[in-house]
Design a protein around this motif. Structure first.
Motif, PDB file in Angstrom:
ATOM      1  N   SER A 159       0.855  -1.176   0.000  1.00 52.59           N
ATOM      2  CA  SER A 159       0.000   0.000   0.000  1.00 52.59           C
ATOM      3  C   SER A 159       0.898   1.235   0.000  1.00 52.59           C
ATOM      4  N   LEU A 160       0.284   2.388  -0.032  1.00 53.38           N
ATOM      5  CA  LEU A 160       1.042   3.626  -0.157  1.00 53.38           C
ATOM      6  C   LEU A 160       1.773   3.951   1.145  1.00 53.38           C
ATOM      7  N   THR A 161       3.017   4.339   1.024  1.00 54.91           N
ATOM      8  CA  THR A 161       3.813   4.774   2.168  1.00 54.91           C
ATOM      9  C   THR A 161       4.748   5.885   1.724  1.00 54.91           C
ATOM     10  N   TYR A 162       5.032   6.812   2.623  1.00 55.48           N
ATOM     11  CA  TYR A 162       5.906   7.933   2.268  1.00 55.48           C
ATOM     12  C   TYR A 162       7.343   7.485   2.021  1.00 55.48           C
ATOM     13  N   ASP A 163       7.658   6.227   2.391  1.00 54.18           N
ATOM     14  CA  ASP A 163       8.980   5.682   2.088  1.00 54.18           C
ATOM     15  C   ASP A 163       9.258   5.709   0.585  1.00 54.18           C
ATOM     16  N   MET A 164       8.207   5.696  -0.219  1.00 57.42           N
ATOM     17  CA  MET A 164       8.397   5.669  -1.674  1.00 57.42           C
ATOM     18  C   MET A 164       9.151   6.895  -2.174  1.00 57.42           C
ATOM     19  N   LYS A 165       8.968   8.009  -1.509  1.00 54.72           N
ATOM     20  CA  LYS A 165       9.726   9.213  -1.878  1.00 54.72           C
ATOM     21  C   LYS A 165      11.216   9.009  -1.607  1.00 54.72           C
ATOM     22  N   LEU A 166      11.524   8.375  -0.475  1.00 51.11           N
ATOM     23  CA  LEU A 166      12.923   8.085  -0.152  1.00 51.11           C
ATOM     24  C   LEU A 166      13.522   7.111  -1.163  1.00 51.11           C
ATOM     25  N   TRP A 167      12.765   6.089  -1.539  1.00 51.31           N
ATOM     26  CA  TRP A 167      13.278   5.118  -2.520  1.00 51.31           C
ATOM     27  C   TRP A 167      13.530   5.802  -3.862  1.00 51.31           C
ATOM     28  N   GLY A 168      12.675   6.755  -4.227  1.00 52.89           N
ATOM     29  CA  GLY A 168      12.897   7.498  -5.456  1.00 52.89           C
ATOM     30  C   GLY A 168      14.197   8.282  -5.415  1.00 52.89           C
ATOM     31  N   GLY A 179       0.636  -2.215  -8.369  1.00 54.16           N
ATOM     32  CA  GLY A 179      -0.720  -2.691  -8.190  1.00 54.16           C
ATOM     33  C   GLY A 179      -1.681  -1.521  -8.144  1.00 54.16           C
ATOM     34  N   ILE A 180      -2.824  -1.664  -8.822  1.00 52.00           N
ATOM     35  CA  ILE A 180      -3.820  -0.579  -8.820  1.00 52.00           C
ATOM     36  C   ILE A 180      -5.201  -1.088  -8.413  1.00 52.00           C
ATOM     37  N   GLY A 181      -5.284  -2.322  -7.950  1.00 53.30           N
ATOM     38  CA  GLY A 181      -6.571  -2.903  -7.565  1.00 53.30           C
ATOM     39  C   GLY A 181      -6.350  -4.098  -6.654  1.00 53.30           C
ATOM     40  N   ASP A 194      -5.128   1.594  -4.487  1.00 49.60           N
ATOM     41  CA  ASP A 194      -6.126   1.886  -5.501  1.00 49.60           C
ATOM     42  C   ASP A 194      -5.556   2.893  -6.511  1.00 49.60           C
ATOM     43  N   PRO A 195      -6.288   3.228  -7.589  1.00 52.29           N
ATOM     44  CA  PRO A 195      -5.742   4.119  -8.618  1.00 52.29           C
ATOM     45  C   PRO A 195      -5.227   5.463  -8.119  1.00 52.29           C
ATOM     46  N   PRO A 196      -5.949   6.198  -7.243  1.00 51.83           N
ATOM     47  CA  PRO A 196      -5.389   7.474  -6.774  1.00 51.83           C
ATOM     48  C   PRO A 196      -4.077   7.291  -6.007  1.00 51.83           C
ATOM     49  N   ALA A 197      -4.027   6.271  -5.145  1.00 55.01           N
ATOM     50  CA  ALA A 197      -2.808   6.037  -4.363  1.00 55.01           C
ATOM     51  C   ALA A 197      -1.654   5.616  -5.265  1.00 55.01           C
ATOM     52  N   ALA A 198      -1.938   4.795  -6.275  1.00 51.91           N
ATOM     53  CA  ALA A 198      -0.881   4.354  -7.183  1.00 51.91           C
ATOM     54  C   ALA A 198      -0.301   5.538  -7.961  1.00 51.91           C
ATOM     55  N   TYR A 215      -4.991  -5.918 -10.994  1.00 57.75           N
ATOM     56  CA  TYR A 215      -6.330  -5.324 -11.080  1.00 57.75           C
ATOM     57  C   TYR A 215      -7.169  -6.206 -11.987  1.00 57.75           C
ATOM     58  N   ARG A 216      -8.501  -6.110 -11.830  1.00 55.15           N
ATOM     59  CA  ARG A 216      -9.394  -7.045 -12.521  1.00 55.15           C
ATOM     60  C   ARG A 216     -10.246  -6.413 -13.614  1.00 55.15           C
ATOM     61  N   THR A 217     -10.484  -5.128 -13.584  1.00 52.27           N
ATOM     62  CA  THR A 217     -11.428  -4.526 -14.530  1.00 52.27           C
ATOM     63  C   THR A 217     -10.824  -3.318 -15.237  1.00 52.27           C
ATOM     64  N   ARG A 218     -11.367  -3.024 -16.418  1.00 53.14           N
ATOM     65  CA  ARG A 218     -10.904  -1.865 -17.172  1.00 53.14           C
ATOM     66  C   ARG A 218     -11.177  -0.565 -16.435  1.00 53.14           C
ATOM     67  N   GLU A 219     -12.203  -0.552 -15.593  1.00 58.96           N
ATOM     68  CA  GLU A 219     -12.521   0.654 -14.837  1.00 58.96           C
ATOM     69  C   GLU A 219     -11.326   1.092 -13.998  1.00 58.96           C
ATOM     70  N   TYR A 220     -10.644   0.118 -13.379  1.00 57.18           N
ATOM     71  CA  TYR A 220      -9.473   0.455 -12.568  1.00 57.18           C
ATOM     72  C   TYR A 220      -8.384   1.082 -13.432  1.00 57.18           C
ATOM     73  N   LEU A 221      -8.165   0.526 -14.598  1.00 56.07           N
ATOM     74  CA  LEU A 221      -7.130   1.053 -15.475  1.00 56.07           C
ATOM     75  C   LEU A 221      -7.460   2.469 -15.928  1.00 56.07           C
ATOM     76  N   GLU A 222      -8.692   2.716 -16.306  1.00 58.32           N
ATOM     77  CA  GLU A 222      -9.066   4.054 -16.754  1.00 58.32           C
ATOM     78  C   GLU A 222      -8.960   5.075 -15.623  1.00 58.32           C
ATOM     79  N   ARG A 223      -9.384   4.683 -14.421  1.00 52.59           N
ATOM     80  CA  ARG A 223      -9.245   5.592 -13.270  1.00 52.59           C
ATOM     81  C   ARG A 223      -7.777   5.888 -12.998  1.00 52.59           C
ATOM     82  N   PHE A 224      -6.932   4.871 -13.092  1.00 53.30           N
ATOM     83  CA  PHE A 224      -5.515   5.089 -12.849  1.00 53.30           C
ATOM     84  C   PHE A 224      -4.932   6.057 -13.873  1.00 53.30           C
ATOM     85  N   ARG A 225      -5.274   5.882 -15.138  1.00 49.50           N
ATOM     86  CA  ARG A 225      -4.778   6.795 -16.171  1.00 49.50           C
ATOM     87  C   ARG A 225      -5.180   8.234 -15.879  1.00 49.50           C
TER      88      ARG A 225
END
Length: 248
Positions: A159-168, A179-181, A194-198, A215-225
């Motif tokens: 899941s989302l964690t602020y550590d990702m900024k450090l890894w970047g 993962g987006i779903g 989920d898409p906003p967090a990703a 993720y399982r559905t196209r809806e997730y992909l479109e939201r992520f985009r």
């Protein structure tokens, strides 16, 4: 060619480096109608790799690791202690088996074209057995440095964690497998990210390309985009279909 990526489905990819080293990530190929995850078009017996890289011991990530391991006498399994314990239960020699490669957050492992750094995943590693016992472990993400190629972030089930900024800032990844779903759990989607967090994750990592997964559905992909275009407009969403390959 610097890095060839073949998508098998869910969170499973075969990565082929410039000199031919092959790594498969989280090889869950069977799918499950109960969780509404479709099976991969690729059979475990057709997957031949040098390294099986598992993020944690959950069934939809450990998947068919043992079947793929049996395809070759030289393939290795990389993962945390609980992942290697699953192999030990199947008859391999545990941590000291020459085909088992233990890794933990902060550690690195090199094989052929790939140097793989493990970092914490914000998740849980859990596996329940038919006899009522269970095992827990250390869920991981991986930073994959490719010789003469891109640096990739593989999120596993984090899941989302602020550590990702450090890894970047530390690893400067070019590509993120995110993962987006999630699986269907009695009618609701259990989304670790989920898409906003990703999209926020991609922004903090500073990557230029995201390959969405888990993720399982196209809806997730479109939201992520949509969210990625707002949070990280310079980043490309390179969505793949199972069985498709691209070169990065």
């Amino acid at each position: 060619m610097s890095l060839r990526v073949e998508y098998l489905g869910w969170a499973s990819f075969i990565l082929t480096g410039p000199s031919g080293t092959r790594v498969v990530t989280d090889p869950y190929l069977s799918g499950n109608p109960r969780t509404k995850v479709p099976p991969s078009p690729v059979r475990p017996e057709d997957v031949h790799v040098d390294l099986i890289m598992v993020s944690h011991c959950a069934g939809d990530h450990f998947g068919q690791a043992l079947e793929i391991l049996a395809n070759s006498e030289t393939a290795k399994l990389l993962g945390d202690h609980s992942t290697l314990c699953l192999a030990e239960r199947a008859g391999y020699g545990g941590t000291w088996d020459p085909r088992m490669e233990l890794i933990t957050s902060g550690a690195a492992y090199t094989q052929g074209d790939f140097t793989i750094h493990a970092v914490d995943a914000r998740h849980i590693a859990f596996r329940h057995f038919e006899d009522g016992s269970y095992i827990t472990g250390e869920p991981l993400c991986y930073i994959i440095r490719v010789k003469d190629g891109p640096t990739c972030f593989f999120g596993g089930d984090t899941s989302l964690t602020y550590d990702m900024k450090l890894w970047g800032e530390l690893f400067h990844p070019d590509v993120a497998f995110l993962g987006i779903g999630g699986v269907d759990l009695r009618g609701r989607s259990l989304d670790e990210m989920d898409p906003p967090a990703a999209a926020v994750c991609a922004e903090m990592l500073g990557v230029k390309t995201v390959i969405p997964m888990h993720y399982r559905t196209r809806e997730y992909l479109e939201r992520f985009r949509q969210h990625l275009a707002v949070r990280c407009p310079g980043c490309t969403c390179a969505a793949m279909e199972p069985g498709e390959s691209i070169v990065l």
